[in-house]
Design an enzyme around this catalytic site. Structure first.
Site, PDB file in Angstrom:
ATOM      1  N   ARG A  73       0.868  -1.303   0.015  1.00  0.00           N
ATOM      2  CA  ARG A  73      -0.045  -0.176   0.009  1.00  0.00           C
ATOM      3  C   ARG A  73       0.835   1.388  -0.012  1.00  0.00           C
ATOM      4  O   ARG A  73       0.546   2.338  -0.778  1.00  0.00           O
ATOM      5  CB  ARG A  73      -0.932  -0.064   1.341  1.00  0.00           C
ATOM      6  CG  ARG A  73      -2.061  -0.713   0.938  1.00  0.00           C
ATOM      7  CD  ARG A  73      -2.528  -1.430   2.424  1.00  0.00           C
ATOM      8  NE  ARG A  73      -1.789  -2.456   2.756  1.00  0.00           N
ATOM      9  CZ  ARG A  73      -1.867  -3.729   2.409  1.00  0.00           C
ATOM     10  NH1 ARG A  73      -3.040  -4.158   1.899  1.00  0.00           N
ATOM     11  NH2 ARG A  73      -0.941  -4.576   2.802  1.00  0.00           N
ATOM     12  N   THR A  74       1.705   1.393   0.903  1.00  0.00           N
ATOM     13  CA  THR A  74       2.555   2.567   1.006  1.00  0.00           C
ATOM     14  C   THR A  74       3.204   3.038  -0.124  1.00  0.00           C
ATOM     15  O   THR A  74       3.132   4.264  -0.807  1.00  0.00           O
ATOM     16  CB  THR A  74       3.429   2.641   2.103  1.00  0.00           C
ATOM     17  OG1 THR A  74       2.510   2.116   3.425  1.00  0.00           O
ATOM     18  CG2 THR A  74       4.166   3.881   2.682  1.00  0.00           C
ATOM     19  N   LYS A 102      25.427  -3.894  -1.699  1.00  0.00           N
ATOM     20  CA  LYS A 102      26.968  -3.710  -1.717  1.00  0.00           C
ATOM     21  C   LYS A 102      27.646  -3.058  -0.388  1.00  0.00           C
ATOM     22  O   LYS A 102      28.658  -2.881  -0.431  1.00  0.00           O
ATOM     23  CB  LYS A 102      27.282  -3.048  -3.120  1.00  0.00           C
ATOM     24  CG  LYS A 102      26.909  -3.503  -4.358  1.00  0.00           C
ATOM     25  CD  LYS A 102      27.434  -2.734  -5.368  1.00  0.00           C
ATOM     26  CE  LYS A 102      26.756  -3.357  -6.960  1.00  0.00           C
ATOM     27  NZ  LYS A 102      26.839  -2.245  -7.793  1.00  0.00           N
ATOM     28  N   ARG A 123      11.505   3.710   3.341  1.00  0.00           N
ATOM     29  CA  ARG A 123      11.232   2.771   4.158  1.00  0.00           C
ATOM     30  C   ARG A 123      12.236   1.925   4.121  1.00  0.00           C
ATOM     31  O   ARG A 123      12.988   1.454   3.470  1.00  0.00           O
ATOM     32  CB  ARG A 123       9.929   1.875   3.681  1.00  0.00           C
ATOM     33  CG  ARG A 123       9.631   0.724   4.719  1.00  0.00           C
ATOM     34  CD  ARG A 123       8.376  -0.081   4.383  1.00  0.00           C
ATOM     35  NE  ARG A 123       7.281   0.626   4.745  1.00  0.00           N
ATOM     36  CZ  ARG A 123       6.110   0.282   4.657  1.00  0.00           C
ATOM     37  NH1 ARG A 123       5.818  -1.045   4.252  1.00  0.00           N
ATOM     38  NH2 ARG A 123       5.148   0.929   5.047  1.00  0.00           N
ATOM     39  N   HIS A 151       5.683   6.241  11.309  1.00  0.00           N
ATOM     40  CA  HIS A 151       5.099   6.050  10.053  1.00  0.00           C
ATOM     41  C   HIS A 151       3.940   7.213   9.902  1.00  0.00           C
ATOM     42  O   HIS A 151       2.866   6.963   9.714  1.00  0.00           O
ATOM     43  CB  HIS A 151       4.353   4.563   9.828  1.00  0.00           C
ATOM     44  CG  HIS A 151       3.940   4.259   8.570  1.00  0.00           C
ATOM     45  ND1 HIS A 151       4.019   5.079   7.533  1.00  0.00           N
ATOM     46  CD2 HIS A 151       3.507   2.982   8.182  1.00  0.00           C
ATOM     47  CE1 HIS A 151       3.521   4.162   6.244  1.00  0.00           C
ATOM     48  NE2 HIS A 151       3.239   3.175   6.686  1.00  0.00           N
TER      49      HIS A 151
END
Ligand code: NCD
Length: 324
Positions: A73-74, A102, A123, A151
């Protein structure tokens, strides 16, 4: 009002707010005025999108999504929001596919992406990572979830949904249920609810209680809180229950997870016991905490909540870019 007037009105609202050029990192950064500006702009966008598929407000701007943790969703709603505003999107949907694999730092990645895009949405599994990205980036950074931290954009869409579903943000009594220790959505949402002096029940197993740092700050602000394990009692006192998933990925000991999973389940039988209609929100994804027989219940608002995410993220992006 002609379309043109409506558009000017929208720009006026955007100019009025204080989020222009800002990083969005924490639920506590919003004033009531920010929230109310966002609600008005989001609801204007909701109406606009009934008339047309997309707008041109952010034409030429590019949004970069950097997701080092799973998301449906986000990420997709931010990308939808930007495209509906006429902007473009570049996307890094997993850590494995990027230079993070890396060993590149979050700061270096953010500094790099600042050369390509106009805003970053990130995120990451580590608390504080969005702030690190914001310190290194030369463009606004939006925290789309930093581990068990915050959030803030989910909190905005939750508030928008609560206003729409209940009609007002006044005299709210809310039960928050589930993994309050690790749930970043509740950590952010309580900050916004505290602007409206909501009365809060925190319902969780003993080892998944809301962090003490958060409860003590809320108490200092005069917010009425009750911590309990008794969902039925809390829900019967509340107009709204906000259900969360037990955050399996935050447990170091999976036997501990097995012990607490399924602690609270909202199903048809539970709703019958309440003897009144209640509004149910969930940031999703759900595992087993809301059974599918609840989906047709009139108060089950979690898929409407999903849709609101697009309007709210459009509003937030418009506010970050200000009048352009
Ligand atoms: C939440 C998240 O990622 O914090 N989901 C979301 O953004 N809608 C909730 C969760 O994962 O349980």
């Amino acid at each position: 009002m002609s379309n043109h007037d409506e558009f000017n009105h929208l720009i006026g609202e955007v100019k009025m707010t204080s989020l222009k050029g800002k990083d969005i990192l924490h639920g506590s950064q919003f004033s009531k005025r920010d929230v109310e500006g966002m609600v008005r702009i989001a609801s204007d966008f909701e109406k606009e999108l009934k008339k047309k598929d997309s707008l041109t407000l952010l034409k030429g701007k590019i949004l970069a999504t950097l997701f080092f943790e799973p998301s449906t969703r986000t990420r997709l709603s931010f990308e939808t929001a930007m495209q509906r505003l006429g902007g473009g999107v570049i996307s890094m949907a997993s850590a494995e596919g990027s230079s993070a694999a890396k060993g590149e730092t979050v700061g270096d990645t953010a500094r790099t992406v600042s050369q390509y895009a106009d805003v970053i949405v990130i995120r990451h599994p580590r608390i504080g990572s969005a702030e690190e990205a914001a310190d290194a980036a030369s463009i606004p950074v939006v925290n789309a979830g930093d581990g068990a931290g915050q959030h803030p954009t989910q909190a905005l869409l939750d508030i928008y949904t609560i206003r729409k579903e209940l009609g007002s943000l006044k005299n709210l009594v809310v039960s928050m249920v589930g993994d309050l220790k690790n749930g970043r959505t509740v950590h952010a949402l309580v900050e916004l609810l505290s602007l409206y002096q909501a009365r809060l029940y925190f319902v969780s197993p003993g080892n998944l209680r809301m962090p003490e740092e958060i409860t003590s700050r809320l108490k200092q602000k005069g917010i009425r809180i009750e911590e309990t394990e008794d969902l039925e009692r809390a829900a019967s006192e509340s107009a709204l229950i906000y259900v969360t998933r037990i955050q399996k990925e935050r447990f170091t000991d999976l036997t501990e997870y097995e012990r607490v999973k399924g602690s609270y389940v909202i199903n048809g039988e539970f709703l019958k016991k309440l003897k009144k209609k209640i509004t149910i929100l969930h940031p999703l994804p759900r595992v087993d905490e809301i059974s599918s027989d609840v989906d047709t219940y009139p108060g089950a608002a979690y898929f409407r909540q999903v849709r609101n995410g697009v309007f709210v993220r459009m509003a937030l992006l418009a506010m970050i870019f200000g009048k352009r």
